[in-house]
Structures are given as structure tokens and as C-alpha cells.
Design an enzyme around this catalytic site. Structure first.
Site, PDB file in Angstrom:
ATOM      1  N   ASP A  32       0.826  -1.207   0.000  1.00 57.33           N
ATOM      2  CA  ASP A  32       0.000   0.000   0.000  1.00 57.33           C
ATOM      3  C   ASP A  32       0.861   1.257   0.000  1.00 57.33           C
ATOM      4  O   ASP A  32       1.391   1.659   1.039  1.00 57.33           O
ATOM      5  CB  ASP A  32      -0.900  -0.028   1.242  1.00 57.33           C
ATOM      6  CG  ASP A  32      -1.757   1.213   1.358  1.00 57.33           C
ATOM      7  OD1 ASP A  32      -2.277   1.484   2.472  1.00 57.33           O
ATOM      8  OD2 ASP A  32      -1.914   1.930   0.351  1.00 57.33           O
ATOM      9  N   ASP A 202      -1.617   5.671  -5.095  1.00 59.52           N
ATOM     10  CA  ASP A 202      -1.968   4.785  -3.989  1.00 59.52           C
ATOM     11  C   ASP A 202      -2.320   3.387  -4.488  1.00 59.52           C
ATOM     12  O   ASP A 202      -3.458   3.139  -4.906  1.00 59.52           O
ATOM     13  CB  ASP A 202      -3.141   5.374  -3.200  1.00 59.52           C
ATOM     14  CG  ASP A 202      -3.481   4.523  -1.987  1.00 59.52           C
ATOM     15  OD1 ASP A 202      -4.457   4.847  -1.290  1.00 59.52           O
ATOM     16  OD2 ASP A 202      -2.772   3.530  -1.743  1.00 59.52           O
TER      17      ASP A 202
HETATM   18  O1  LIG Z   1      -6.438   5.646   4.007  1.00 60.36           O
HETATM   19  C1  LIG Z   1      -6.249   5.882   2.822  1.00 60.36           C
HETATM   20  C2  LIG Z   1      -6.038   4.749   1.845  1.00 60.36           C
HETATM   21  C3  LIG Z   1      -7.075   3.668   2.056  1.00 60.36           C
HETATM   22  C4  LIG Z   1      -6.800   2.483   1.150  1.00 60.36           C
HETATM   23  C5  LIG Z   1      -5.366   2.020   1.284  1.00 60.36           C
HETATM   24  N1  LIG Z   1      -4.440   3.094   1.045  1.00 60.36           N
HETATM   25  C6  LIG Z   1      -4.620   4.203   1.984  1.00 60.36           C
HETATM   26  N2  LIG Z   1      -6.269   7.126   2.329  1.00 60.36           N
HETATM   27  C7  LIG Z   1      -5.991   7.408   0.933  1.00 60.36           C
HETATM   28  C8  LIG Z   1      -4.938   8.460   0.840  1.00 60.36           C
HETATM   29  C9  LIG Z   1      -5.334   9.687   1.603  1.00 60.36           C
HETATM   30  C10 LIG Z   1      -5.574   9.345   3.042  1.00 60.36           C
HETATM   31  C11 LIG Z   1      -6.591   8.251   3.189  1.00 60.36           C
END
Ligand SMILES: O=C([C@@H]1CCCNC1)N1CCCCC1
Length: 312
Positions: A32, A202
Site C-alpha cells: 500500500d 496509492d
Molecule cells: O487511508 C487511505 C487509503 C485507504 C486504502 C489504502 N491506502 C490508503 N487514504 C488514501 C490516501 C489519503 C488518506 C486516506
């Protein structure tokens, strides 16, 4: 050193899992680039919460008093305590990696029995371990790599790869175009032309989230498309062929084939779009729907981090 590891898609390319050896046991983790914790299911969780998952038996050295607690933008989360153990990804070894063992995870993780945890590859500045933040796997190994970079080649409905320490020119066409990265928020954050606001690369996000105006303009060319508030996004007839989506990033452009933008059926012959609105998130998110059309280089070879994009 260099290495390469397979990235296998879950159903509908919801996420891509890589085999990771931790203390000699193989876990299947979601790499991730949108977060910075390496966490795994563990035998500290109730058996019912970890049924069907590979669970860490705390083979490493406990970091007494260290805890972690992460909440993701999709509402999921996990928490636990911390060990130090040997971690190997694609033949690249971190001899003393902080391994975050879960004591509790949210229901969406429990129900996805293909996934044994996450290996974060954003910047260590957003690692959630307390009282002392820990380094990501990439930060721990980057000085041992032939080149301080890793590259993602996710693919549509088939296995791709993550390369460590080298660029594989057989995995893209044309040239790699680089853009500067703003690390202030801990993400691989960049600017894409024609898409307002900041964007992040991402690998852990399934879809492509861009501003309403861009989303509306895209689906205006899809006759059967409409915004379905009950589904929380644009849907369309699964049999309708979709237009490609092209974006300029730096001096290069990337085209996402229309086929990739048909994400998955939601009900009958109605399908959910891979392009959806980023309004309310705070960033645009270039997730797997976009990344699977590219070879993306997460590059720390220079004094300032940069992202490289090439057509996959
Ligand atoms: O929590 C996340 C993602 C969720 C799925 C997995 N990657 C991280 N965000 C995306 C990027 C901005 C902040 C929130």
C-alpha cells in the site's frame, strides 16, 4: 541488491497481494503506497477474527510498550503491538523490520481471507507506531538496493509485479516521465495536469478518484451512465463500451483503456465505474484503475523523491 515480487489481483482487481516472508512464514499482504505500517494478522486476535488468515505467532523480539493503531480513509482499521523480525520481499531482506502484530482488526479485513495484512510504502513520517515511529520496509532496505527505488506494474485481471532496486524496461513502452513529489503529508503526492488539486499514487486504493467536474465530463460520453446515490457513484450498463481516459502528468501522458474503467457488476447487468469523485477526500487518488495502465516508479535516488510514469 535487487528483487521482484508477484502482485496477484483479488477478484475484480479489488487489491493486489504479494507474498512476504516474516520470520520464515509466508503472508499475503497488500502493498500500500498510501500508508506506512507493516501489519499482519496475529494469534493475539480472537480465533474467530482471524479464521482463514495466516497469523503471526510473534516469532520476533517484542518492542515492549510499543503499540500501533491505524484508520484508513475507507473506514477500516486495525491496532496491536510491535515486534522486530526478518522480512523478505522478492529476495530483498530487511533483517530488523518492525512487524506490527494485530490484536484487533475491523470486519472488512476479517472477511477478506485472501489478505493477511498490509505492507505500507508511503513515507515513514506517517507510520502510526507509538511512542517511536518505525521505518517502512522500503526505508529499511533502500540503502542496500542497487538503486533507491521500487516500481509498480499492476495489471488488469492478471498478476503483475513490484520491482525493487531496478527499472525493468520490458514492462513499459515509450519513456518514463518524472514529476516532483510533495512529501509534507507523507504520501507520494504529485500534480496532474487537467485534474485540479493534489493527487496521490496509492496502490492500496482500488479506484481512480478525481474531481466531480472531471468525473461528470467522463460519464457524459457513456449513454447508460448515471449517478446512483444508493451505490455511491456512477453506474452504467455492463455491456456498454467505455471511452479511454487520458491524463498528462509532467511531460508524459497516460491512457487508461475504457475496459479498465468497468470495475465490477453491482446488480444484474449494472456495473460500477472505476472513475469516481474525489470531492470530500482532500486528494485525488490515482489508485489501481489508473496504476494498472502504467509502470510507476517510486524513486528516492535523488535529493528529493520523485514519481516516474510510463505507459504499461
Ligand atoms: O487511508 C487511505 C487509503 C485507504 C486504502 C489504502 N491506502 C490508503 N487514504 C488514501 C490516501 C489519503 C488518506 C486516506
Amino acid at each position: 541488491s535487487t528483487g521482484s515480487v508477484s502482485a496477484s489481483p483479488e477478484s475484480y482487481d479489488e487489491s493486489y497481494l504479494i507474498p512476504v516472508s516474516i520470520g520464515g512464514t509466508t503472508f499475503h499482504l497488500d502493498l500500500d503506497t498510501g500508508s506506512s505500517d507493516l501489519w499482519v494478522f496475529s494469534t493475539q486476535q480472537p480465533a474467530s477474527q482471524r479464521s482463514g488468515h495466516t497469523a503471526y505467532k510473534q516469532t520476533g523480539t517484542k518492542k515492549s510498550g510499543y503499540t500501533w493503531n491505524i484508520s484508513y480513509g475507507d473506514g477500516s482499521g486495525a491496532k496491536g503491538d510491535v515486534y522486530v523480525d526478518k522480512v523478505v520481499v522478492g529476495g530483498v531482506t530487511a533483517t530488523s523490520q518492525a512487524v506490527e502484530a494485530a490484536t484487533s482488526v475491523s470486519s472488512s479485513f476479517t472477511s477478506d481471507t485472501d489478505n493477511d495484512g498490509l505492507i505500507g510504502a508511503a513515507f515513514s513520517s506517517i507510520n502510526t507506531v507509538s511512542p517511536q515511529q518505525q521505518l517502512t520496509f522500503f526505508d529499511n532496505v533502500k540503502n542496500s538496493l542497487s538503486q533507491k527505488l521500487f516500481a509498480a506494474r499492476l495489471r488488469y485481471h492478471t498478476a503483475g509485479t513490484y520491482d525493487y532496486g531496478y527499472i525493468d524496461s520490458s514492462k513499459y513502452s515509450g519513456s518514463i516521465h518524472y514529476v516532483p513529489v510533495n512529501t509534507a503529508n507523507g504520501f507520494w503526492e504529485f500534480t496532474a495536469s487537467g485534474v485540479s488539486g493534489s493527487s496521490i499514487a496509492d496502490t492500496g486504493t482500488t479506484l481512480l478518484y478525481i474531481p466531480d467536474s472531471n468525473v461528470d465530463a467522463y460519464y457524459a460520453n457513456v449513454d447508460s451512465a448515471s449517478y446512483d446515490s444508493s451505490q455511491g457513484g456512477y453506474t452504467f450498463d455492463c455491456d456498454e463500451s467505455l471511452p479511454d481516459w487520458t491524463v498528462t502528468i509532467g511531460s508524459g501522458s497516460i491512457t487508461v483503456p475504457g475496459e479498465y474503467i468497468n470495475f465490477a457488476p453491482v446488480s444484474g447487468n449494472t456495473c460500477f465505474g472505476g472513475i469516481q469523485s474525489s470531492d470530500g477526500i482532500g486528494f485525488n487518488i490515482f489508485g489501481d484503475i489508473f496504476l494498472k495502465a502504467t509502470y510507476t516508479v517510486f524513486d528516492q535516488t535523488q535529493s528529493s523523491p520523485r514519481l516516474g510514469f510510463a505507459q504499461g
